[in-house]
Design an enzyme around this catalytic site. Structure first.
Site, PDB file in Angstrom:
ATOM      1  N   TYR A 105      48.145  38.090  29.539  1.00  0.00           N
ATOM      2  CA  TYR A 105      46.688  38.214  29.535  1.00  0.00           C
ATOM      3  C   TYR A 105      46.318  39.690  29.474  1.00  0.00           C
ATOM      4  O   TYR A 105      46.886  40.442  28.711  1.00  0.00           O
ATOM      5  CB  TYR A 105      46.090  37.466  30.742  1.00  0.00           C
ATOM      6  N   LYS A 138      43.490  32.626  29.134  1.00  0.00           N
ATOM      7  CA  LYS A 138      42.832  32.143  30.345  1.00  0.00           C
ATOM      8  C   LYS A 138      43.480  30.857  30.848  1.00  0.00           C
ATOM      9  O   LYS A 138      43.695  30.676  32.049  1.00  0.00           O
ATOM     10  CB  LYS A 138      41.347  31.879  30.077  1.00  0.00           C
ATOM     11  N   ASP A 173      31.949  35.379  32.196  1.00  0.00           N
ATOM     12  CA  ASP A 173      31.360  36.716  32.116  1.00  0.00           C
ATOM     13  C   ASP A 173      30.090  36.811  32.950  1.00  0.00           C
ATOM     14  O   ASP A 173      29.863  37.805  33.635  1.00  0.00           O
ATOM     15  CB  ASP A 173      31.069  37.058  30.652  1.00  0.00           C
TER      16      ASP A 173
END
Length: 557
Positions: free
Chosen positions: A107, A180, A275
């Site tokens: 990631y 993710k 986000d």
């Protein structure tokens, strides 16, 4: 042998070969050299593998040894992705054994160059569903094909517009969804057979991609307006129709779309925007952890958000809601917030304000020198923040002069420079500690080594959304939550912030990624309990602990 007997024998042989290739090429079923002798006989694998039957431990040792021989960075990630594409169980067994080392590779931060080069190095679609704005009538078919008959419970979807801190990468952004979901499984034990990465390809405004002959996405400007939102709506409805219990995680959408999409669907189905919400929750957790160390009150803090985009406003909103939980009057609470964006300090008459920014802007009448409030140091001198969080993606924006000005007015300044990848960070942790003479309580968005300063080891918390979303997701799935309201998010934030040991010299404001697997289960249990308490859990879910334990998947054959 007669012709008919020959044909029958040949068909049987072809079927055996087909079965063998089916099992060896299905990453969810493939066990490689771990297939037992009996399994090889039954599945038509006899002779397709070396004779030695290995345990998963032996396979993992071989994989890790090969991994260590690869060059640092993207080459290590490419090797791990080969294992991921071949054998999911083995991949996650290796990842869970070396989580701290491998998470930055699969990631952030190594995923950033992997996204930039996605079309160039493309080998396999990694089980993702690619939905095109130019072909909206195939959305349902595409989701079914990508799922391949699997019962999907978790989708991570992106349109690739606001990837990390590197911007618009179009269809290449699907890698963020894949990454993710890897963390969801490695950290929280969510079954990899029940997850699906999704790309909404609506075009790109990245001209480099449009001009690149190797780019795999739609080569036109981003579609906006009704046509864009119609695609999102068709995706959401199709996903919920095919997978009725699915939890949808929206990732790295642009600032103009992220909040609109969240607000449209969050009252009807279980969704989460990492986000808008995830960064806010993990920063709230970090601030709560910092205040556990400094022994100060949350309601006494003055917040400066440096970078008032999607993530920055998600953070400000999360802090504001916590002020209200603490009993503060809404109008009084708003006075504790200042927003700084590319224009400088934001005022009510600043052109181009977003709906999310407007509640927190200031009036010019509050200041004598508004023309000078475009410089961070001047803003800090004027407002005396005690908490400053950077999401600006402007490297080095937290200068020595600005930080020293903040430390001059704050007993224990809380400073989070969380832009990522590493090249975009506002300030390094070691500089923040040094410039404040060890007073600062620091978190960064990327992994930071401990800082040695004047005989004290300062452990640096990583404001990594994985600290939140993995446990949150497990709790939502375990409780079969119908919605994801603020009460569930708050439960996750308070549990995470409460893990900090305030008596430890140089303690980090957030628990380390090294303990991620242990506290995600506790976090999930807290979220599941909040769902039960708020009447949002499934009818058959009455015990949060057992529901969470029953949901976890372990990487074993």
């Amino acid at each position: 042998m007669t012709s008919k007997k020959y044909e029958k024998a040949n068909r049987r042989l072809l079927q055996q070969v087909s079965n063998a290739y089916s099992f060896l090429n299905d990453p969810f079923q493939n066990k490689g050299t771990a297939f037992t002798k009996r399994e090889r006989e039954v599945l038509g694998l006899t002779g397709t593998l070396p004779s030695k039957v290995q345990t998963i431990e032996e396979q993992a040792a071989r994989v890790y040894e090969q991994y260590e021989q690869r060059p640092e960075g993207i080459q290590k990630r490419k090797f791990l992705m080969e294992i991921f594409n071949t054998n999911r169980t083995l991949f996650f067994y290796v990842m869970t054994q070396h989580l701290v080392e491998l998470m930055p590779v699969v990631y952030d931060p190594v995923i950033a160059p992997a996204i930039e080069k996605y079309s160039e190095i493309f080998m396999k679609p990694q089980g993702a569903a690619f939905l095109s704005v130019d072909d909206p009538d195939t959305i349902e078919e595409s989701l079914k094909n990508a799922a391949g008959g699997r019962k999907i419970k978790l989708i991570v979807v992106t349109d690739g517009e606001g990837i990390l801190g590197i911007g618009d990468w179009g269809a290449n952004g699907v890698n963020i969804s894949v990454g993710k979901l890897m963390v969801y499984t490695a950290a929280a034990g969510i079954d990899p057979r029940e997850v699906l990465p999704v790309s909404l390809d609506v075009g790109t405004n990245n001209q480099t991609l449009i001009d690149d002959p190797l780019y795999l996405g739609n080569k036109h400007a981003r579609v906006q307006g009704d046509k864009y939102y119609d695609l999102v709506d068709k995706f959401v409805k199709a996903a919920r129709k095919i997978f009725p219990d699915v939890f949808i995680h929206f990732e790295d959408f642009g600032r103009d779309n992220a909040t609109k999409i969240l607000n449209k669907y969050r009252e009807d189905i279980p969704i989460f925007n990492d986000d808008v919400q995830g960064t806010g929750i993990v920063c709230l957790s970090g601030v709560l952890g910092a205040l556990n160390i400094s022994k100060q009150k949350f309601t006494d803090q003055i917040f400066l958000t440096f970078g008032a985009g999607t993530a920055g406003m998600g953070i400000a909103n999360m802090m504001y809601r916590e002020m209200l939980v603490e009993g503060m009057d809404p109008e009084e609470a708003k006075k504790h917030f200042y927003l700084v964006d590319k224009q400088g300090l934001l005022f009510s008459d600043t052109p181009g304000l977003t709906p999310e920014q407007k509640p927190f802007v200031r009036e010019r009448s509050e200041f004598d020198n508004t023309d000078e409030l475009t410089n961070l140091e001047v803003v800090i001198k004027a407002v005396h923040p005690t908490v400053m969080i950077g999401t600006s993606t402007k490297p080095g924006a937290f200068t020595e002069a600005a930080i020293k000005e903040m430390a001059a007015h704050a007993e224990r300044p809380i400073i989070f420079s969380i832009s990522n990848p590493t090249k975009l960070i506002e300030a390094k942790a070691e500089d923040l500690i040094k410039w404040t003479d060890g007073k600062a309580l620091v978190a960064t968005g990327v992994p930071s080594d401990p800082v040695e300063y004047k005989g004290v080891t300062y452990n640096i918390g990583q404001a990594n959304n994985a600290l939140i979303y993995s446990g949150l997701g497990l709790g939502i799935l375990a409780s079969k939550a119908k919605l994801v309201p603020d009460e569930l998010l708050s439960a996750a934030a308070h549990l995470l912030g409460g893990i900090v040991d305030p008596e430890e010299p140089g303690a980090a404001v957030l628990p380390p990624v090294a303990k991620l697997q242990s506290f995600t289960a506790t976090e999930a249990e807290a979220v599941a309990q909040a769902a039960i308490d708020n009447g949002l859990a499934g009818e058959d879910v009455t015990d949060a602990k057992s529901a969470t334990e029953n949901m976890k998947w372990l990487p074993k054959y």
